[in-house]
Design an enzyme around this catalytic site. Sequence first.
Site, PDB file in Angstrom:
ATOM      1  N   PHE A 122      -9.528   3.273 -31.450  1.00 41.85           N
ATOM      2  CA  PHE A 122      -8.581   3.128 -32.567  1.00 41.85           C
ATOM      3  C   PHE A 122      -7.191   3.478 -32.055  1.00 41.85           C
ATOM      4  O   PHE A 122      -6.954   4.592 -31.586  1.00 41.85           O
ATOM      5  CB  PHE A 122      -8.952   4.042 -33.738  1.00 41.85           C
ATOM      6  CG  PHE A 122      -8.046   3.817 -34.930  1.00 41.85           C
ATOM      7  CD1 PHE A 122      -8.251   2.742 -35.780  1.00 41.85           C
ATOM      8  CD2 PHE A 122      -6.970   4.655 -35.170  1.00 41.85           C
ATOM      9  CE1 PHE A 122      -7.398   2.505 -36.858  1.00 41.85           C
ATOM     10  CE2 PHE A 122      -6.113   4.436 -36.250  1.00 41.85           C
ATOM     11  CZ  PHE A 122      -6.330   3.353 -37.096  1.00 41.85           C
ATOM     12  N   ASP A 207      -3.863   7.411 -24.970  1.00 41.04           N
ATOM     13  CA  ASP A 207      -3.557   7.599 -26.385  1.00 41.04           C
ATOM     14  C   ASP A 207      -4.090   8.964 -26.804  1.00 41.04           C
ATOM     15  O   ASP A 207      -5.290   9.149 -27.019  1.00 41.04           O
ATOM     16  CB  ASP A 207      -4.203   6.477 -27.209  1.00 41.04           C
ATOM     17  CG  ASP A 207      -3.921   6.641 -28.711  1.00 41.04           C
ATOM     18  OD1 ASP A 207      -3.551   7.750 -29.132  1.00 41.04           O
ATOM     19  OD2 ASP A 207      -4.098   5.658 -29.448  1.00 41.04           O
ATOM     20  N   LYS A 236       0.557  12.751 -34.857  1.00 43.01           N
ATOM     21  CA  LYS A 236      -0.300  13.657 -35.644  1.00 43.01           C
ATOM     22  C   LYS A 236       0.123  15.125 -35.550  1.00 43.01           C
ATOM     23  O   LYS A 236       1.101  15.528 -36.168  1.00 43.01           O
ATOM     24  CB  LYS A 236      -1.748  13.448 -35.207  1.00 43.01           C
ATOM     25  CG  LYS A 236      -2.314  12.122 -35.767  1.00 43.01           C
ATOM     26  CD  LYS A 236      -3.810  12.067 -35.643  1.00 43.01           C
ATOM     27  CE  LYS A 236      -4.417  10.808 -36.191  1.00 43.01           C
ATOM     28  NZ  LYS A 236      -4.700  10.826 -37.603  1.00 43.01           N
TER      29      LYS A 236
HETATM   30  N1  PLP Z   1      -4.223   6.407 -32.054  1.00 40.96           N
HETATM   31  C1  PLP Z   1      -5.203   7.272 -32.352  1.00 40.96           C
HETATM   32  C2  PLP Z   1      -6.088   7.777 -31.252  1.00 40.96           C
HETATM   33  C3  PLP Z   1      -5.391   7.698 -33.666  1.00 40.96           C
HETATM   34  O1  PLP Z   1      -6.376   8.557 -33.949  1.00 40.96           O
HETATM   35  C4  PLP Z   1      -4.530   7.220 -34.673  1.00 40.96           C
HETATM   36  C5  PLP Z   1      -4.729   7.608 -36.082  1.00 40.96           C
HETATM   37  O2  PLP Z   1      -5.785   8.019 -36.484  1.00 40.96           O
HETATM   38  C6  PLP Z   1      -3.516   6.318 -34.323  1.00 40.96           C
HETATM   39  C7  PLP Z   1      -3.383   5.944 -33.008  1.00 40.96           C
HETATM   40  C8  PLP Z   1      -2.560   5.770 -35.372  1.00 40.96           C
HETATM   41  O3  PLP Z   1      -1.697   6.776 -35.777  1.00 40.96           O
HETATM   42  P1  PLP Z   1      -0.915   6.634 -37.194  1.00 40.96           P
HETATM   43  O4  PLP Z   1      -1.940   6.649 -38.264  1.00 40.96           O
HETATM   44  O5  PLP Z   1       0.022   7.812 -37.192  1.00 40.96           O
HETATM   45  O6  PLP Z   1      -0.161   5.351 -37.130  1.00 40.96           O
END
Ligand code: PLP
Length: 382
Positions: A122, A207, A236
Amino acid sequence: MPTYGLPPVALVRGEGSTVWDADGGEYLDLIGGIAVSSLGHAHPALVEAVSRQVATLAHTSNLFLHEPEVLLAERLIGLLGAPARVFLTNSGTEANEAALKLAIKYGRTNGRTYFVAAENAFHGRTLGALSLTGKPSIRDQFGPFPVDVRFVPYGDADALKNAVTQECAAVFLEPTQGEAGVVSPPDGHFRAAREICDAAGALLVADEIQSAIGRTGHWFAHRHDGVLPDVLTLAKGLGGGMPIGACVGFGPAGTVLAKGDHGSTFGGNPVSAAAALAVLDTIERQGLLEHVRTVGARLAGGIAAIGHPLLAGVRGRGLWLAVLLTSGRSERVQTAARQAGFLVNAVQPDAVRLAPPLVITAEQADAFVAALPSILEAASHD
Ligand code: PLP
């Protein structure tokens, strides 16, 4: 728009790891706004930093410089311990958009045309980040995508090696997959990915939007494997509840995007940057990395010691755990937990995610462990 369905509770107030709803109901917050509220709710350091900054200078745009963004970039580079450059964003998905644009430009200058990501990964909901997201249920109806992404099974180094050729621009990888249910790859996988990318000349993008800023008991999860990515994305927990993200480019990756290549009106705004500085300072000052390791191990150990037919085990690291179920009853567990005064997240049909504030106390963790058998029992019946 009905994108979230109807939330079961309206929250009005929080303090530490406790939140209250509009009817006065009290909950132990074991999900922290999806791994965001790192200092818990209404932490004095965050309140003070945000209040002071909003009363001083709330916004500048990036036409002008302001002190908190410079201090924050320097602070992140200091924690990472390697020469790097930082682009500040408002969210996780935007941090990945910046990383993807960087990787596209790197690829175009080097004759590289495609990207590799992991199944079940994700990376966000905007179209660039969604194109890297390996979840057909949320991805497929919005294609075709602007970039060619090839997916490999998560944690399979052989599949990754086969997929990454001289035409691959970048590999996007979560050190542990959060939305997939706090799934870690085999030990050393991130190191293997580093070697595979080096051999092919592809960028490695980590990520760490969910995994960094103390969540696993270290500042950054990739440190467990002792290697640096070329690009790192954060969000986050960095802002402790204020919206902020970062795309960090190490060494030459820090200067791929040049003047005019990218931008954001709000990215790195003074209030969010001040919040992030307060988060980083407080994690250090309160010794929260050690605290996360200790309380996380206690919480995981307590859950693992429970014997219940619905409980299959627990996985994860630090204060980032998944309670594993023997059947797809996670929604029921989430509901039963809420009724017992605990907010948890049914991240997968058979996995319940815990990502509480890093300040959660041992007593609070114990209270959840004590309540879990009756929560599981309540969730076992239709
Ligand atoms: N990347 C990862 C690993 C995530 O867990 C998330 C959100 O859960 C995102 C990207 C996307 O972040 P946002 O919801 O702040 O756009």
